[in-house]
Design a protein around this motif. Structure first.
Motif, PDB file in Angstrom:
ATOM      1  N   PRO A 151      76.128  17.239  25.262  1.00 61.67           N
ATOM      2  CA  PRO A 151      75.821  15.800  25.322  1.00 61.67           C
ATOM      3  C   PRO A 151      74.556  15.549  26.140  1.00 61.67           C
ATOM      4  CG  PRO A 151      77.584  16.300  26.853  1.00 61.67           C
ATOM      5  CD  PRO A 151      77.265  17.586  26.116  1.00 61.67           C
ATOM      6  N   ARG A 152      73.880  14.460  25.829  1.00 58.57           N
ATOM      7  CA  ARG A 152      72.631  14.101  26.489  1.00 58.57           C
ATOM      8  C   ARG A 152      72.610  12.588  26.701  1.00 58.57           C
ATOM      9  NH1 ARG A 152      70.342  17.062  29.125  1.00 58.57           N
ATOM     10  NH2 ARG A 152      69.529  18.537  27.663  1.00 58.57           N
ATOM     11  N   ALA A 153      72.344  12.136  27.909  1.00 56.45           N
ATOM     12  CA  ALA A 153      72.185  10.711  28.196  1.00 56.45           C
ATOM     13  C   ALA A 153      70.746  10.324  27.877  1.00 56.45           C
ATOM     14  CB  ALA A 153      72.500  10.409  29.650  1.00 56.45           C
ATOM     15  N   PRO A 154      70.521   9.335  26.997  1.00 54.33           N
ATOM     16  CA  PRO A 154      69.160   8.920  26.678  1.00 54.33           C
ATOM     17  C   PRO A 154      68.554   8.083  27.803  1.00 54.33           C
ATOM     18  CG  PRO A 154      70.713   7.539  25.514  1.00 54.33           C
ATOM     19  CD  PRO A 154      71.516   8.566  26.258  1.00 54.33           C
ATOM     20  N   GLY A 155      67.313   7.673  27.610  1.00 51.72           N
ATOM     21  CA  GLY A 155      66.704   6.725  28.524  1.00 51.72           C
ATOM     22  C   GLY A 155      65.436   7.201  29.191  1.00 51.72           C
TER      23      GLY A 155
ATOM     24  N   GLY B 275      65.771  12.136  28.698  1.00 53.82           N
ATOM     25  CA  GLY B 275      66.659  11.800  27.593  1.00 53.82           C
ATOM     26  C   GLY B 275      66.613  12.825  26.481  1.00 53.82           C
ATOM     27  N   ASN B 276      65.654  13.733  26.541  1.00 51.67           N
ATOM     28  CA  ASN B 276      65.566  14.827  25.576  1.00 51.67           C
ATOM     29  C   ASN B 276      65.674  16.154  26.320  1.00 51.67           C
ATOM     30  OD1 ASN B 276      65.086  16.442  23.338  1.00 51.67           O
ATOM     31  ND2 ASN B 276      62.891  16.199  23.439  1.00 51.67           N
ATOM     32  N   SER B 277      64.773  16.395  27.254  1.00 53.34           N
ATOM     33  CA  SER B 277      64.758  17.650  28.009  1.00 53.34           C
ATOM     34  C   SER B 277      65.837  17.668  29.090  1.00 53.34           C
ATOM     35  CB  SER B 277      63.394  17.843  28.677  1.00 53.34           C
ATOM     36  OG  SER B 277      62.359  17.722  27.732  1.00 53.34           O
ATOM     37  N   TYR B 278      66.168  16.516  29.594  1.00 54.64           N
ATOM     38  CA  TYR B 278      67.220  16.365  30.600  1.00 54.64           C
ATOM     39  C   TYR B 278      67.775  14.951  30.477  1.00 54.64           C
ATOM     40  CZ  TYR B 278      63.140  14.545  33.170  1.00 54.64           C
ATOM     41  OH  TYR B 278      61.994  13.874  33.539  1.00 54.64           O
ATOM     42  N   ASP B 279      68.916  14.694  31.108  1.00 54.67           N
ATOM     43  CA  ASP B 279      69.535  13.377  31.002  1.00 54.67           C
ATOM     44  C   ASP B 279      68.600  12.298  31.511  1.00 54.67           C
ATOM     45  OD1 ASP B 279      71.898  14.219  29.837  1.00 54.67           O
ATOM     46  OD2 ASP B 279      72.898  14.548  31.751  1.00 54.67           O
ATOM     47  N   GLY B 280      68.563  11.198  30.772  1.00 52.09           N
ATOM     48  CA  GLY B 280      67.679  10.097  31.092  1.00 52.09           C
ATOM     49  C   GLY B 280      68.355   9.007  31.898  1.00 52.09           C
ATOM     50  N   GLY B 281      67.745   7.840  31.896  1.00 54.68           N
ATOM     51  CA  GLY B 281      68.123   6.731  32.758  1.00 54.68           C
ATOM     52  C   GLY B 281      69.378   5.978  32.379  1.00 54.68           C
TER      53      GLY B 281
END
Length: 154
Positions: free
Chosen positions: A12-16, A69-75
């Motif tokens: 899973p990945r958090a966008p932002g 949000g792509n390489s690591y979880d975003g905001g």
């Protein structure tokens, strides 16, 4: 990202992106940032500093560029971890809702005008009045440029 079209994305990945917040902790080798400091992260979420593009100072073209949000979880996450080179200081006087769009759309619009060669009194065209266009109009006005814009139907 939603459809898995970006290479190397892991779920899973958090966008932002266009994130503004306070630093909670800093890594042991980080000297230029401190807990409690107000910062933001835009689309450019880090670079390697060693590839040919980085050695030329063209960090956006880094062979290993990172994107929140792509390489690591975003905001959209409660907390995010970002490389120090991706973090920009945000003045306390600026609301988060004003600062966040500057982290990507703002810098994109501003840099386009700044690097266009246009000077005070010149005419510039801004296509569309969306996320970038409305900022481009404001920047052009403050830079003393005459502007016209086109919005396309449909």
């Amino acid at each position: 990202m939603k459809y898995g079209l970006l290479p190397g994305i892991e779920y899973p990945r958090a966008p932002g992106q266009e994130v503004v917040g306070l630093i909670d902790k800093v890594g042991s080798k980080v000297t230029e940032r401190k807990p409690g400091q107000r910062v933001g992260v835009g689309w450019h979420g880090g670079h390697c500093g060693h590839c040919e593009s980085c050695r030329r100072g063209d960090f956006v073209y880094c062979q290993f560029v990172q994107v929140p949000g792509n390489s690591y979880d975003g905001g959209y996450a409660d907390y995010m971890i970002a490389p120090t080179e991706a973090v920009a200081s945000i003045p306390d006087e600026l609301l988060a809702t004003e600062a966040a769009p500057m982290m990507c759309a703002g810098i994109t619009s501003y840099n386009a005008l700044r690097n266009s060669g246009a000077r005070i009194g010149d005419v510039v065209a801004i296509f569309g009045v969306g996320g970038l266009g409305h900022l481009g109009i404001q920047f052009a006005s403050k830079m003393g440029l005459y502007h016209c814009y086109w919005a396309r139907k449909g």
